[in-house]
Write a protein that holds these residues in place. Sequence first.
Motif, PDB file in Angstrom:
ATOM      1  N   UNK A  71      13.021  -2.191  -0.452  1.00 55.10           N
ATOM      2  CA  UNK A  71      11.591  -2.324  -0.123  1.00 55.10           C
ATOM      3  C   UNK A  71      11.034  -1.128   0.645  1.00 55.10           C
ATOM      4  N   UNK A  72      11.846  -0.560   1.560  1.00 50.55           N
ATOM      5  CA  UNK A  72      11.325   0.577   2.359  1.00 50.55           C
ATOM      6  C   UNK A  72      11.082   1.799   1.474  1.00 50.55           C
ATOM      7  N   UNK A  73      11.941   2.005   0.478  1.00 48.72           N
ATOM      8  CA  UNK A  73      11.745   3.126  -0.453  1.00 48.72           C
ATOM      9  C   UNK A  73      10.499   2.872  -1.314  1.00 48.72           C
ATOM     10  N   UNK A  74      10.362   1.630  -1.778  1.00 53.09           N
ATOM     11  CA  UNK A  74       9.185   1.286  -2.587  1.00 53.09           C
ATOM     12  C   UNK A  74       7.899   1.535  -1.796  1.00 53.09           C
ATOM     13  N   UNK A  75       7.857   1.073  -0.510  1.00 53.59           N
ATOM     14  CA  UNK A  75       6.635   1.258   0.290  1.00 53.59           C
ATOM     15  C   UNK A  75       6.346   2.735   0.468  1.00 53.59           C
ATOM     16  N   UNK A  76       7.369   3.498   0.737  1.00 56.59           N
ATOM     17  CA  UNK A  76       7.158   4.925   0.952  1.00 56.59           C
ATOM     18  C   UNK A  76       6.591   5.594  -0.304  1.00 56.59           C
ATOM     19  N   UNK A  77       7.145   5.215  -1.458  1.00 57.99           N
ATOM     20  CA  UNK A  77       6.651   5.790  -2.713  1.00 57.99           C
ATOM     21  C   UNK A  77       5.200   5.374  -2.955  1.00 57.99           C
ATOM     22  N   UNK A  78       4.882   4.103  -2.651  1.00 60.94           N
ATOM     23  CA  UNK A  78       3.503   3.625  -2.858  1.00 60.94           C
ATOM     24  C   UNK A  78       2.542   4.369  -1.940  1.00 60.94           C
ATOM     25  N   UNK A  79       2.974   4.583  -0.687  1.00 62.42           N
ATOM     26  CA  UNK A  79       2.128   5.289   0.289  1.00 62.42           C
ATOM     27  C   UNK A  79       1.793   6.699  -0.192  1.00 62.42           C
ATOM     28  N   UNK A  80       2.749   7.320  -0.869  1.00 63.34           N
ATOM     29  CA  UNK A  80       2.516   8.701  -1.306  1.00 63.34           C
ATOM     30  C   UNK A  80       1.917   8.762  -2.716  1.00 63.34           C
ATOM     31  N   UNK A  81       1.577   7.601  -3.271  1.00 60.73           N
ATOM     32  CA  UNK A  81       0.908   7.567  -4.580  1.00 60.73           C
ATOM     33  C   UNK A  81       1.858   7.631  -5.769  1.00 60.73           C
ATOM     34  N   UNK A  82       3.168   7.572  -5.513  1.00 56.07           N
ATOM     35  CA  UNK A  82       4.134   7.634  -6.628  1.00 56.07           C
ATOM     36  C   UNK A  82       4.354   6.216  -7.173  1.00 56.07           C
ATOM     37  N   UNK A  83       3.290   5.699  -7.787  1.00 51.81           N
ATOM     38  CA  UNK A  83       3.294   4.279  -8.173  1.00 51.81           C
ATOM     39  C   UNK A  83       4.333   3.982  -9.261  1.00 51.81           C
ATOM     40  N   UNK A  84       4.401   4.864 -10.270  1.00 55.54           N
ATOM     41  CA  UNK A  84       5.363   4.627 -11.356  1.00 55.54           C
ATOM     42  C   UNK A  84       6.792   4.621 -10.848  1.00 55.54           C
ATOM     43  N   UNK A  85       7.083   5.541  -9.913  1.00 61.18           N
ATOM     44  CA  UNK A  85       8.445   5.594  -9.363  1.00 61.18           C
ATOM     45  C   UNK A  85       8.753   4.330  -8.576  1.00 61.18           C
TER      46      UNK A  85
END
Length: 289
Positions: A71-85
């Motif tokens: 979850x922490x990796x997912x949130x970080x990716x979402x915060x930076x706009x890397x939605x697909x990742x």
Amino acid sequence: MKVRKAVIPAAGLGTRFLPVTKSVPKELLPILDRPMLQYVVEEAVEAGIEDIIIVTSRGKESIAAYFQPRPELESRLLETGAIEMAQMVKYVSNLADVSFVIQEEPLGLGHAILTAMEAVGNEPFVVILPDDIIDYRPGATSQVLKIAQGYGCGAIAVEQVPWDIIHNYGVVAVEKSDQARTYRVRQLVEKPPMAEAPSNLSIVGRYVLPPDIFECLQNTPPGAKGEIQLTDGIGLLLESRDVYAYEFVGTRYDGGTPLGLLRASLEFGLARNDTAQAVQTLINSLATG
Ligand code: UTP
């Protein structure tokens, strides 16, 4: 015949990939950006399998970690706009119901399957080897399952290989059936010399097996290297059960060797929209020097 469970053995030493397999499990080595293990889990899911049992060993904890949520990796990716990742990370942990059993010692493929006996219970199941990568839809597991369900018995995937390399493979002696690409298995022979090979149909890592295979494996003596071979277990099974061989449709890549994995990476790269052009350019520039 309903088949709900798959066993994926991933507890081997991966010696042909040393030194990388000193610390990275062979099954997590990637074709492009996804581990081999993910391709076979996706193939199992596509075949309608609900429950995936991965056989691992101590020191291969990163296999279980791969299927855990992050979850922490997912949130970080979402915060930076890397939605697909972020979606990709989530997709892997939601892919299937995956559980793990430990093989304490690498005593062979048959022994690895035996380790999953309790987790499988008294029902037919599929075995998928994660270093045999097959690029086709419907997947090879679906194809073999269809044959097993049609005959109401065990089935294994086979492919024709050139006669001069037949001594590297497990081979089936067969008689033709009434269906295309399908044979009744009479015998299995491990790595026969060309002159003694009963056919050029080599066994590929997709099997549908009845639960009786466990008793057969318990009665299978270890071979020369102290390993219990699955082919020997299936040989015993043939004394009481029918097993069919099916020449699956698709290309098999040998992900168990560095060159096989490289070939798979190049061909998958050429087949994928987001990488095809760059991989083609790379191949052209290598070819012309
Ligand atoms: P392989 O023979 O291809 O894998 O077994 P390996 O033994 O790891 O590789 P090499 O030969 O040393 O290079 C096919 C599959 O069966 C698993 C392996 O992890 C691989 O996915 N396996 C093999 C087990 O789970 N346990 C074993 O004792 C042997």
